[in-house]
Motif scaffolding. Structure first.
Motif, PDB file in Angstrom:
ATOM      1  N   MET A 117       8.045  18.774  -5.566  1.00 13.71           N
ATOM      2  CA  MET A 117       8.068  18.898  -4.106  1.00 13.71           C
ATOM      3  C   MET A 117       6.834  18.281  -3.486  1.00 13.71           C
ATOM      4  O   MET A 117       6.880  17.639  -2.443  1.00 13.71           O
ATOM      5  N   PHE A 118       5.703  18.410  -4.127  1.00  9.75           N
ATOM      6  CA  PHE A 118       4.457  17.848  -3.623  1.00  9.75           C
ATOM      7  C   PHE A 118       4.561  16.332  -3.538  1.00  9.75           C
ATOM      8  O   PHE A 118       4.077  15.708  -2.607  1.00  9.75           O
ATOM      9  N   GLN A 119       5.217  15.744  -4.505  1.00  7.09           N
ATOM     10  CA  GLN A 119       5.345  14.301  -4.517  1.00  7.09           C
ATOM     11  C   GLN A 119       6.222  13.820  -3.371  1.00  7.09           C
ATOM     12  O   GLN A 119       5.971  12.786  -2.778  1.00  7.09           O
ATOM     13  N   GLU A 120       7.226  14.586  -3.042  1.00  7.94           N
ATOM     14  CA  GLU A 120       8.176  14.156  -2.020  1.00  7.94           C
ATOM     15  C   GLU A 120       7.558  14.163  -0.637  1.00  7.94           C
ATOM     16  O   GLU A 120       7.949  13.370   0.207  1.00  7.94           O
ATOM     17  N   ILE A 121       6.614  15.031  -0.341  1.00 11.02           N
ATOM     18  CA  ILE A 121       6.093  15.131   1.012  1.00 11.02           C
ATOM     19  C   ILE A 121       4.762  14.409   1.173  1.00 11.02           C
ATOM     20  O   ILE A 121       4.233  14.375   2.270  1.00 11.02           O
ATOM     21  N   THR A 122       4.191  13.850   0.147  1.00 11.48           N
ATOM     22  CA  THR A 122       2.891  13.203   0.281  1.00 11.48           C
ATOM     23  C   THR A 122       2.921  11.731  -0.099  1.00 11.48           C
ATOM     24  O   THR A 122       1.883  11.100  -0.170  1.00 11.48           O
ATOM     25  N   LEU A 123       4.092  11.164  -0.333  1.00  8.80           N
ATOM     26  CA  LEU A 123       4.199   9.765  -0.714  1.00  8.80           C
ATOM     27  C   LEU A 123       4.749   8.967   0.462  1.00  8.80           C
ATOM     28  O   LEU A 123       5.806   9.305   1.012  1.00  8.80           O
ATOM     29  N   PHE A 124       4.037   7.921   0.852  1.00  8.18           N
ATOM     30  CA  PHE A 124       4.430   7.063   1.969  1.00  8.18           C
ATOM     31  C   PHE A 124       4.527   5.622   1.493  1.00  8.18           C
ATOM     32  O   PHE A 124       3.817   5.207   0.560  1.00  8.18           O
ATOM     33  N   LEU A 125       5.392   4.860   2.158  1.00  7.45           N
ATOM     34  CA  LEU A 125       5.586   3.449   1.831  1.00  7.45           C
ATOM     35  C   LEU A 125       5.253   2.599   3.045  1.00  7.45           C
ATOM     36  O   LEU A 125       5.731   2.870   4.149  1.00  7.45           O
ATOM     37  N   VAL A 126       4.435   1.557   2.839  1.00  9.87           N
ATOM     38  CA  VAL A 126       4.067   0.621   3.904  1.00  9.87           C
ATOM     39  C   VAL A 126       4.535  -0.767   3.491  1.00  9.87           C
ATOM     40  O   VAL A 126       4.154  -1.260   2.427  1.00  9.87           O
ATOM     41  N   CYS A 127       5.360  -1.391   4.342  1.00 10.40           N
ATOM     42  CA  CYS A 127       5.867  -2.740   4.078  1.00 10.40           C
ATOM     43  C   CYS A 127       5.145  -3.717   5.000  1.00 10.40           C
ATOM     44  O   CYS A 127       5.300  -3.657   6.221  1.00 10.40           O
ATOM     45  N   GLY A 128       4.364  -4.607   4.404  1.00 12.74           N
ATOM     46  CA  GLY A 128       3.588  -5.560   5.187  1.00 12.74           C
ATOM     47  C   GLY A 128       2.139  -5.163   5.241  1.00 12.74           C
ATOM     48  O   GLY A 128       1.797  -4.100   5.782  1.00 12.74           O
ATOM     49  N   LEU A 129       1.262  -5.996   4.677  1.00 11.59           N
ATOM     50  CA  LEU A 129      -0.162  -5.668   4.613  1.00 11.59           C
ATOM     51  C   LEU A 129      -0.987  -6.663   5.408  1.00 11.59           C
ATOM     52  O   LEU A 129      -2.000  -7.183   4.927  1.00 11.59           O
ATOM     53  N   GLY A 130      -0.528  -6.965   6.621  1.00 13.39           N
ATOM     54  CA  GLY A 130      -1.388  -7.680   7.551  1.00 13.39           C
ATOM     55  C   GLY A 130      -2.447  -6.728   8.081  1.00 13.39           C
ATOM     56  O   GLY A 130      -2.678  -5.645   7.538  1.00 13.39           O
ATOM     57  N   LYS A 189      -6.529   9.172   5.423  1.00 15.02           N
ATOM     58  CA  LYS A 189      -7.363  10.220   6.002  1.00 15.02           C
ATOM     59  C   LYS A 189      -6.678  11.583   5.935  1.00 15.02           C
ATOM     60  O   LYS A 189      -7.342  12.618   6.045  1.00 15.02           O
ATOM     61  N   PHE A 190      -5.336  11.573   5.793  1.00  9.16           N
ATOM     62  CA  PHE A 190      -4.589  12.825   5.683  1.00  9.16           C
ATOM     63  C   PHE A 190      -4.402  13.240   4.229  1.00  9.16           C
ATOM     64  O   PHE A 190      -3.712  14.217   3.946  1.00  9.16           O
ATOM     65  N   GLY A 191      -4.999  12.490   3.328  1.00 14.35           N
ATOM     66  CA  GLY A 191      -4.943  12.860   1.915  1.00 14.35           C
ATOM     67  C   GLY A 191      -3.612  12.595   1.253  1.00 14.35           C
ATOM     68  O   GLY A 191      -3.287  13.252   0.255  1.00 14.35           O
ATOM     69  N   VAL A 192      -2.827  11.656   1.767  1.00 11.00           N
ATOM     70  CA  VAL A 192      -1.524  11.365   1.179  1.00 11.00           C
ATOM     71  C   VAL A 192      -1.633  10.120   0.286  1.00 11.00           C
ATOM     72  O   VAL A 192      -2.618   9.388   0.317  1.00 11.00           O
ATOM     73  N   ARG A 193      -0.592   9.894  -0.516  1.00 11.26           N
ATOM     74  CA  ARG A 193      -0.549   8.722  -1.389  1.00 11.26           C
ATOM     75  C   ARG A 193       0.319   7.648  -0.742  1.00 11.26           C
ATOM     76  O   ARG A 193       1.343   7.944  -0.115  1.00 11.26           O
ATOM     77  N   VAL A 194      -0.112   6.390  -0.904  1.00  8.57           N
ATOM     78  CA  VAL A 194       0.545   5.283  -0.213  1.00  8.57           C
ATOM     79  C   VAL A 194       0.907   4.187  -1.208  1.00  8.57           C
ATOM     80  O   VAL A 194       0.063   3.759  -2.009  1.00  8.57           O
TER      81      VAL A 194
END
Length: 559
Positions: A1-14, A26-31
């Motif tokens: 459950m921890f993994q599901e709410i703290t993992l974010f995906l960013v498409c595009g690294l400009g 800054k919110f302590g999540v994984r990206v």
């Protein structure tokens, strides 16, 4: 459950994507990030160490998104610099994960609203426009720290410092008494302890004192709704009358705009405006000059004399060869100038009107049929493909209306078909889209096709929708999201046209039944069952080659 709410995906690294990653960290999540190529430099030197994983690839591809563990992500931020890529990626993401939060970079407001209604759990905006909220908050003052909309209600978050003369201080002894239908306390802390401990951590029976700080959320638009409901009957009728008058004025403005957009007026209105202004100016100057130089004359006489001169009547006033001793030379030269200028501008006006009439002769001679009211087809886009589709439908007597967004469209094309020229929203309304049985979208702009398709589904969910796609990807995703939708890709259109034209050529040259010819074209490769003379077969080969159909001759004596 921890993994599901703290993992974010960013498409595009400009630059925007990198700032989003740093803000999330800054919110302590994984990206996890997806980028087609690794940038040569980073905006933040420590940026690579902030990522859980960097995937090099195209974020529109399903396998890349699955590799990025999309199913386990809480949200995906799609912030590439290409809005079409962003929209296509959003559709692909929603295909894989129906619950994930979508945050998309896009400056197309109408398309963003349509995607939000279709995809759900969706937010899109242009980064340059996001600062508008910051400016608004700054203008509201220090107390308002945020506002948002929830279920069509505007709410604001306020940070308020209680003062000794504050009305709240006298109305309420206990903190919980401040809560009502419009306001809810989120946090409270006293002056000695200014550290924020979190929401709803305050004690209900805490005594309110000057110097305390309150953070609360407040409904700010119910007041106006309540005010409108308390209006007297006469005031309501007055408001209704004003609304009707406003609608009438808007309708009148629309009619004037449509009249001004007619090509005949559009070509001459500038010339007419310049002529009118200059003639009025000369009339005023001439009238006052003649009246001031000849005191015995009246303003009306000076006006008539100026009009005569502007209409080329110099000889009527100064036709004799004897010098006019009572008039100074400069005034006589001004009178001659009036005649010359008036003659020139009358000629220019006649020339402009003649040119406009000649260019609009076809429009004036023929009127198009009225727009069907229901059970008709709507063709959006009148390029080569749209014109051909309209011609086919016209041949089989199908009720239809065509829409183009090109104001310079040649109105002599397809004269037997109702035509609408204008912007997107007004055109769809005029075309009676809500009662149409089919909508055919043939523009060469895939982002516009997507917007029209979503608007169509919003207005008429049960209609048949046909979309032209010029490359694989964006439009083809719509078949998975929109029911009763068919996407015709550009690479399949030539094949369909070739089969149609090829079967006609076979039937015409060989004399066989058209149904047989079409059946043969659908089951390529195939040998034609009828024999041909050599020149007849060679002629058929030449005709088929025009439609990019490859064929070859077979000698009957070799088989």
């Amino acid at each position: 459950m921890f993994q599901e709410i703290t993992l974010f995906l960013v498409c595009g690294l400009g630059s925007l994507g990198q700032h989003c990653v740093m803000a999330l960290k800054k919110f302590g999540v994984r990206v996890i990030a997806i980028e087609q190529t690794i940038p040569k430099t980073w905006d933040f030197p420590e940026f690579p160490q902030q990522l859980e994983e960097l995937i090099i690839g195209d974020c529109r591809q399903i396998e890349i998104l699955e590799r990025a563990r999309l199913q386990k992500c809480r949200s995906v931020l799609i912030v590439t610099s290409d809005e079409e890529v962003n929209a296509q990626t959003a559709l692909t993401v929603r295909e894989i994960n129906s619950q994930i939060r979508l945050v998309v970079r896009s400056g197309q407001e109408n398309l963003n609203q349509l995607l939000n209604q279709q995809l759900g759990n969706f937010f899109a905006d242009e980064p340059t426009q996001l600062t508008a909220a910051a400016f608004a908050l700054a203008g509201l003052g220090d107390e308002t720290i945020g506002f948002f909309t929830l279920n069509n209600h505007r709410l604001q978050v306020v940070k308020h410092l209680v003062k000794s003369d504050d009305p709240w201080f006298y109305r309420s002894d206990k903190l919980h008494e401040l809560n009502n239908k419009k306001r809810h306390i989120l946090a409270h802390f006293s002056e000695p302890s200014l550290n924020f401990q979190g929401f709803n951590q305050w004690e209900a029976n805490t005594q309110l004192k000057p110097g305390d700080t309150l953070i609360y959320v407040e409904l700010v638009e119910e007041f106006f709704q309540g005010l409108s409901s308390s209006l007297s009957k006469s005031r309501k009728q007055r408001h209704q009358w004003k609304d009707k008058l406003k609608k009438f004025i808007n309708r009148f403005k629309l009619e004037l705009w449509q009249l001004g957009s007619f090509s005949l007026l559009r070509q001459v209105r500038t010339v007419i405006l310049v002529c009118t202004i200059l003639v009025l100016l000369l009339l005023i100057i001439g009238t006052f000059l003649f009246n001031s130089y000849y005191p015995e004359t009246t303003l009306l006489s000076g006006f008539y004399a100026t009009v005569i001169l502007l209409l080329g009547g110099y000889a009527d006033l100064f036709g004799d060869f004897q010098p006019v001793s009572s008039m100074p030379p400069w005034l006589q030269f001004f009178a001659l100038s009036l005649t010359i200028i008036g003659t020139v501008f009358v000629g220019v006006l006649y020339a402009a009107l003649t040119e406009a009439l000649l260019s609009a002769k076809f429009q004036l001679l023929r009127t198009r049929p009225p727009i069907p009211q229901k059970d008709h087809l709507v063709i959006v886009g009148l390029g080569k493909v749209g014109q051909r589709v309209a011609s086919y439908l016209n041949e089989i007597k199908q009720p239809q209306v065509a829409i183009t967004f090109n104001p310079d469209f040649d109105r002599t094309i397809l004269p037997n078909i109702p035509l609408i020229i204008g912007n997107l929203k007004e055109s769809l309304t005029q075309a009676h889209l809500s009662t149409a049985k089919s909508i055919i979208i043939t523009t060469d702009n895939e982002m516009l096709n997507l917007e029209i398709a979503l608007m169509t589904r919003l207005i008429n969910p049960d209609s048949r929708l046909v979309i032209g796609a010029y490359r694989k990807g964006l439009s083809e995703r719509l078949t998975l999201l929109l029911k009763n939708t068919q996407v015709i890709s550009s690479y399949s259109v030539p094949n369909q046209d070739a089969a149609f034209d090829g079967s006609n050529a076979i039937s015409r040259i060989s004399g066989c039944n058209l149904a047989l010819a079409r059946s043969l074209m659908k089951s390529f490769p195939k040998t034609l069952p009828m024999p041909f003379y050599q020149h007849q077969a060679q002629y058929l080969l030449r005709e088929l080659s025009k439609f990019l159909i490859k064929a070859e001759l077979i000698d009957l004596f070799d088989h």
